[in-house]
Design an enzyme around this catalytic site. Sequence first.
Site, mmCIF file in Angstrom:
data_model
loop_
_atom_site.group_PDB
_atom_site.id
_atom_site.type_symbol
_atom_site.label_atom_id
_atom_site.label_comp_id
_atom_site.label_asym_id
_atom_site.label_seq_id
_atom_site.Cartn_x
_atom_site.Cartn_y
_atom_site.Cartn_z
ATOM 1 N N ASP A 52 0.872 -1.165 0.000
ATOM 2 C CA ASP A 52 0.000 0.000 0.000
ATOM 3 C C ASP A 52 0.915 1.222 0.000
ATOM 4 O OD1 ASP A 52 -2.329 1.568 0.398
ATOM 5 O OD2 ASP A 52 -3.152 -0.008 1.652
ATOM 6 N N ASP A 160 -2.972 4.733 -2.673
ATOM 7 C CA ASP A 160 -4.018 5.355 -1.869
ATOM 8 C C ASP A 160 -4.529 6.659 -2.498
ATOM 9 O OD1 ASP A 160 -5.195 5.176 0.978
ATOM 10 O OD2 ASP A 160 -4.491 7.252 0.915
ATOM 11 N N GLU A 219 -6.471 3.368 -5.880
ATOM 12 C CA GLU A 219 -7.694 3.593 -5.100
ATOM 13 C C GLU A 219 -8.259 4.945 -5.515
ATOM 14 O OE1 GLU A 219 -9.551 4.187 -0.687
ATOM 15 O OE2 GLU A 219 -7.828 5.317 -1.404
ATOM 16 N N HIS A 291 -10.423 -2.417 4.517
ATOM 17 C CA HIS A 291 -10.279 -1.889 5.882
ATOM 18 C C HIS A 291 -11.117 -0.632 6.102
ATOM 19 C CE1 HIS A 291 -7.678 0.232 3.215
ATOM 20 N NE2 HIS A 291 -7.602 1.218 4.089
ATOM 21 N N ASP A 292 -11.760 -0.110 5.061
ATOM 22 C CA ASP A 292 -12.587 1.100 5.191
ATOM 23 C C ASP A 292 -14.092 0.804 5.151
ATOM 24 O OD1 ASP A 292 -10.329 2.762 5.222
ATOM 25 O OD2 ASP A 292 -10.325 2.968 3.043
HETATM 26 C C1 NOJ Z 1 -7.910 5.677 1.881
HETATM 27 C C2 NOJ Z 1 -7.497 4.615 2.854
HETATM 28 O O1 NOJ Z 1 -8.010 3.372 2.433
HETATM 29 C C3 NOJ Z 1 -8.024 5.036 4.198
HETATM 30 O O2 NOJ Z 1 -7.909 4.021 5.161
HETATM 31 C C4 NOJ Z 1 -7.297 6.286 4.615
HETATM 32 O O3 NOJ Z 1 -7.851 6.769 5.813
HETATM 33 C C5 NOJ Z 1 -7.425 7.382 3.552
HETATM 34 N N1 NOJ Z 1 -7.230 6.896 2.228
HETATM 35 C C6 NOJ Z 1 -6.396 8.451 3.791
HETATM 36 O O4 NOJ Z 1 -5.118 7.969 3.506
#
Ligand code: NOJ
Length: 521
Positions: A52, A160, A219, A291-292
């Site tokens: 990541d 990210d 992402e 994870h989000d």
């Molecule tokens: C996306 C990530 O998946 C998330 O966990 C993070 O808080 C934000 N970007 C900021 O980096």
Amino acid sequence: MLWLSPIYPSPQDDNGYDISDYQGVDPVFGTLPEFDALLTEVHRRGMRLVMDLVVNHTSDKHPWFTESRSAVDSPQRDWYWWRPARDGFEVGTPGAEPTNWVSLFSGSAWQLDDATGEYYLHLFSRTQPDLNWENAQVRQAVYTMMRWWLDRGVDGFRMDVINFISKDVALPDGPRLPDGLLGDGSSSYISGPRVHEFLQEMHREVFAEHAERLLVVGEMPRVTVEDAVLFTDPARGEVDMVFQFEHVGLDHGLSKWDHRPLRLTDLKASLGRWQAALAEKGWNSLYWNNHDQPRVVSRFGDDGRYRVESAKLLGTVLHLHRGTPYVYQGEELGMTNAPFQAIDDYRDIESLNHYAYEIGVRRTPPDQVLAALWVKSRDNARTPVQWDPSAHAGFTTGTPWIPVNPNRTEINAAAATADPSSVWHHYRRLIKLRHHEPVVAVGDFTMLLPDDERVYAFIRRLEDVALLVVANFSPAKADAAVPDAAEWAVSELVLGNYPDVVEGLRLRPWEARIYRRTLAS
Ligand code: NOJ
């Protein structure tokens, strides 16, 4: 392939998405030699490892930012977005922020820095200042660091919020949000003016030499289907695939905290549109969880009576789409959302900031805010992986950083691997099917029954082989009224999520089946 969430040294304000050193490993996870050993062992098993990487922003403890904030004339001042107070406003007074943009983690996206009396931009928390990609030195420093990881042997990156790196340099105010306090600046930074140029440059400078062996997934919150085609068209040399968010936004109202029940017809319309749009050029990534996101079996399935059936159904539907499927830790066990009752149980900065903002600024009753966190908090997906039924689920012998889900006694890897009818074994079968049936990997995709509120159905086809997937997203029986139902019903059943077979296409609660036929060409 294994995707590791960020393991770099970090103050851990946002679980490692706030990096303070791009070329090391945080002691909480181990050491660089241990990382090298992991990589060697992953490769020895014929697997690959993707890092990541967070380069839209750094931690405010990163030496680049420490230098940048030290003085207005620092040589690295321009590596971040610094601006004076808004014209006509006194520094530090309400409304003096350079723009009205809201941060994705609540409050203003600008933080006043007392050292120089200027503000810096942070689209996420104030400990995550945004890098200024307009500055060529920033870009070169990032590329050098990425090459360093590739030379170490890593097999790619999950980038990210990579569609946020180019901002409209005019930094205009955004439309006011419904609560009237701040504005939405996203049209100035989502897939901004130079994003394709920057990604093509990164591709030339970092990936091109190794393109055959690498996986690069961007992402991209709020990416449109049209832009995704551009980002993933191999001829353009940007990224291999994107993580898009449309399907995991279908249960959002005005914000993610405003929960709306999912309509299956919306899910089919959305995923079907992405399948169609990337059929000729580009490629889809497929996911329910990360994870989000809250756990999918709690979100789109039934984590009570039909937990096992619905977890298998969700896996079946996703893995039979065209694209690259991702499995998030514990999804293959059918892990569920966390039953957190109090704000003290939560650790996630987004959840904690939202709670503080709602209680402190908007005076929302705490119960109401906790109810929203219960459904949507990112911590739902972050409780320790349940390896076994013991007190801390085999995750640690110490005190876990966040409470373990009490359902560890029933849902855990030890039990799942020992039970041939578990969700885990079903996921193995799905993955094996993709490896052995070319139609799963590369066949084309046709959505069926777009208006059916309970049955998700589609066909995959490659030359003379066709697969039909039918899935009942409900606790009641449902008929899969697909074309040629009679022929399909007597064809080969490749995989299902019930132990026995019943004739016809009447599906039991949360039942999913995959049929196979050889068609005359
Ligand atoms: C996306 C990530 O998946 C998330 O966990 C993070 O808080 C934000 N970007 C900021 O980096």
